[in-house]
Design a protein around this motif. Structure first.
Motif, short mmCIF file in Angstrom:
data_model
loop_
_atom_site.label_atom_id
_atom_site.label_comp_id
_atom_site.label_asym_id
_atom_site.label_seq_id
_atom_site.Cartn_x
_atom_site.Cartn_y
_atom_site.Cartn_z
N GLY A 82 58.01 20.96 -55.90
CA GLY A 82 57.22 21.34 -54.48
C GLY A 82 55.87 20.68 -54.60
O GLY A 82 54.68 21.34 -54.10
N SER A 83 55.54 19.82 -55.78
CA SER A 83 54.30 19.02 -55.91
C SER A 83 54.42 17.70 -55.23
O SER A 83 54.28 17.24 -54.13
CB SER A 83 53.64 19.02 -57.20
N PHE A 84 54.47 16.70 -56.40
CA PHE A 84 54.55 15.21 -56.22
C PHE A 84 56.01 15.17 -55.37
O PHE A 84 56.71 15.72 -55.34
CB PHE A 84 54.54 14.29 -57.15
N SER A 85 55.88 13.98 -54.76
CA SER A 85 57.26 13.29 -53.91
C SER A 85 57.43 11.91 -54.32
O SER A 85 56.67 11.14 -54.49
CB SER A 85 56.94 13.55 -52.35
N THR A 86 58.59 11.73 -54.24
CA THR A 86 59.14 10.02 -54.53
C THR A 86 59.94 9.70 -52.97
O THR A 86 60.48 10.61 -52.47
CB THR A 86 60.06 10.01 -55.54
N LEU A 87 59.75 8.63 -52.62
CA LEU A 87 60.38 8.09 -51.58
C LEU A 87 61.22 6.55 -52.38
O LEU A 87 60.52 5.87 -52.82
CB LEU A 87 59.58 7.68 -50.55
N GLU A 88 62.63 6.77 -52.24
CA GLU A 88 63.25 5.67 -52.89
C GLU A 88 64.00 4.82 -51.77
O GLU A 88 64.53 5.40 -50.92
CB GLU A 88 64.18 6.07 -53.78
N VAL A 119 63.50 0.19 -54.82
CA VAL A 119 61.95 0.48 -55.27
C VAL A 119 61.81 1.97 -54.74
O VAL A 119 62.49 2.49 -54.08
CB VAL A 119 61.14 -0.34 -54.17
N THR A 120 60.84 2.46 -55.72
CA THR A 120 60.60 3.95 -55.48
C THR A 120 59.02 4.05 -55.63
O THR A 120 58.07 3.49 -56.45
CB THR A 120 60.98 4.57 -56.84
N PHE A 121 58.64 5.06 -54.57
CA PHE A 121 56.95 5.25 -54.42
C PHE A 121 56.89 6.36 -54.71
O PHE A 121 57.53 7.49 -54.50
CB PHE A 121 56.71 4.88 -53.03
N ARG A 122 55.69 6.95 -55.25
CA ARG A 122 55.14 8.17 -55.56
C ARG A 122 53.88 8.62 -54.81
O ARG A 122 53.18 7.93 -54.47
CB ARG A 122 54.88 8.32 -57.14
N CYS A 123 54.20 9.68 -54.33
CA CYS A 123 52.96 10.55 -53.72
C CYS A 123 52.40 11.86 -54.43
O CYS A 123 53.23 12.61 -54.69
CB CYS A 123 53.18 10.76 -52.18
N ASP A 124 50.97 11.91 -54.82
CA ASP A 124 50.81 13.14 -55.24
C ASP A 124 49.86 13.76 -54.07
O ASP A 124 48.62 13.27 -53.75
CB ASP A 124 49.95 12.84 -56.43
N PRO A 125 50.13 15.02 -53.60
CA PRO A 125 49.44 15.40 -52.45
C PRO A 125 48.30 16.24 -52.74
O PRO A 125 48.13 16.42 -54.24
CB PRO A 125 50.26 16.40 -51.93
N ILE A 126 47.32 16.68 -52.11
CA ILE A 126 46.09 17.46 -52.36
C ILE A 126 46.78 18.76 -52.94
O ILE A 126 47.89 19.31 -52.50
CB ILE A 126 45.40 17.80 -51.19
N TYR A 137 59.64 15.05 -43.91
CA TYR A 137 58.41 16.13 -43.94
C TYR A 137 59.24 17.16 -45.08
O TYR A 137 60.51 17.64 -45.06
CB TYR A 137 58.52 16.74 -42.88
N PHE A 138 58.45 17.61 -46.02
CA PHE A 138 58.74 18.69 -46.82
C PHE A 138 57.95 19.77 -46.80
O PHE A 138 56.53 19.56 -46.53
CB PHE A 138 58.61 18.18 -48.37
N GLN A 139 58.19 21.00 -46.89
CA GLN A 139 57.53 22.27 -47.10
C GLN A 139 57.88 22.92 -48.34
O GLN A 139 59.08 23.19 -48.55
CB GLN A 139 57.74 23.34 -45.96
N ASN A 140 57.17 22.80 -49.22
CA ASN A 140 57.34 22.99 -50.71
C ASN A 140 58.41 22.10 -51.26
O ASN A 140 58.14 20.87 -50.99
CB ASN A 140 57.70 24.50 -51.11
N GLU A 141 59.40 22.48 -51.79
CA GLU A 141 60.51 21.48 -52.17
C GLU A 141 61.47 21.16 -51.30
O GLU A 141 62.33 20.29 -51.56
CB GLU A 141 60.88 22.01 -53.48
N ALA A 142 61.62 21.77 -50.03
CA ALA A 142 62.59 21.86 -49.14
C ALA A 142 62.26 20.42 -48.25
O ALA A 142 61.14 20.46 -47.41
CB ALA A 142 62.75 23.11 -48.16
N GLN A 143 63.22 19.75 -47.94
CA GLN A 143 63.08 18.58 -47.04
C GLN A 143 63.89 19.14 -45.63
O GLN A 143 64.88 19.38 -45.44
CB GLN A 143 63.87 17.38 -47.43
N LEU A 144 62.56 19.33 -44.67
CA LEU A 144 63.30 20.14 -43.56
C LEU A 144 63.49 19.25 -42.34
O LEU A 144 63.97 19.63 -41.63
CB LEU A 144 62.02 21.11 -43.17
N GLU A 145 62.97 17.90 -42.60
CA GLU A 145 63.16 16.99 -41.38
C GLU A 145 63.20 15.64 -41.73
O GLU A 145 62.56 15.23 -42.58
CB GLU A 145 62.09 17.40 -40.02
N LYS A 146 64.08 14.71 -40.93
CA LYS A 146 64.11 13.49 -41.42
C LYS A 146 64.43 12.80 -40.07
O LYS A 146 64.91 13.13 -39.16
CB LYS A 146 65.49 12.95 -42.16
#
Lengths: 111, 116
Positions: free
Chosen positions: B72-78, B19-26, B48-57
């Protein structure tokens, strides 16, 4: 032991009552503290930040005791619309600034 | 509505499916977070992402989980090869590192996943 622990609840109080929630946190390096509110099947929403000096927002008062690692939320003159789950939230040190949530305390205000 | 949006709002899948989920931030927020919430618990941090970099898991994020934020805009979680224990509400939040509401995290409505 969980990093953030809250009163288990649930709290059922009559309209107009004063109700207090308590929370303790285990990481002494924690830097920022909040109360979030979550309605049933909805997302959490920021209720208020918590400062060392204590802060008030209308009927809501939050207190922080860093020495005891204790946070509280007081709701005065409770309304039916205050019924929700109240989440104690902490940000520990570190770059991610992720929120660490307690399990929440459920409040039902009865007519 | 300029808040955080998530899609889909609900997903029912069979064990073993992806499954894949999408998030569009402010739009002006540079930080994006994924959390998971199970019944009776508070949300738990996943990544957590800062811009396009995934900095912590988080250690909760097993290797079946992958998240991206390519521009660096929307994100997906698969989630690959879903398990019944993956059933939860998946919440996305965003924040800014500047401005008056600096670091206040605003949550989306969540994606409720049920794995049968």
């Amino acid at each position: 032991r969980k990093e953030v622990e809250q009163d288990p609840g649930p709290f059922n109080v009559p309209e107009g009552a004063t109700v207090a929630f308590n929370c303790t946190y285990s990481n002494s390096a924690s830097q920022s503290f909040f109360w979030y509110r979550q309605d049933c099947r909805k997302e959490p929403k920021l209720l208020m930040s918590v400062y060392s000096s204590g802060n008030e927002d209308g009927r809501f008062t939050a207190q922080l005791n860093r020495a005891s690692q204790y946070i509280s939320l007081l709701i005065r003159d409770s309304k039916l619309s205050d019924s929700a789950t109240y989440l104690c939230v902490v940000i520990s040190s570190g770059s991610a600034r992720q929120l660490t949530f307690g399990s929440g305390t459920q409040l039902t205000v009865l007519p | 509505d300029t808040g955080v949006s998530q899609d889909p709002r609900h997903k029912i899948t069979k064990r073993g499916q992806n499954v894949t989920f999408r998030c569009d931030p402010i739009s002006e927020h540079n930080r994006l977070y994924w959390y998971r919430q199970t019944l009776g618990q508070g949300p738990e941090f996943l990544t957590y992402f800062q811009n396009e970099a995934q900095l912590e898991k988080s250690r909760l994020l097993s290797d079946r989980f992958s998240a991206e934020r390519p521009k660096g805009s929307f994100s997906t979680l698969e989630i690959q090869r879903t398990e019944q224990g993956d059933s939860a509400m998946y919440l996305c939040a965003s924040s800014s590192t500047t401005g008056l509401t600096q670091e206040t995290q605003y949550f989306g409505p969540g994606t409720r996943l049920l794995v049968l």
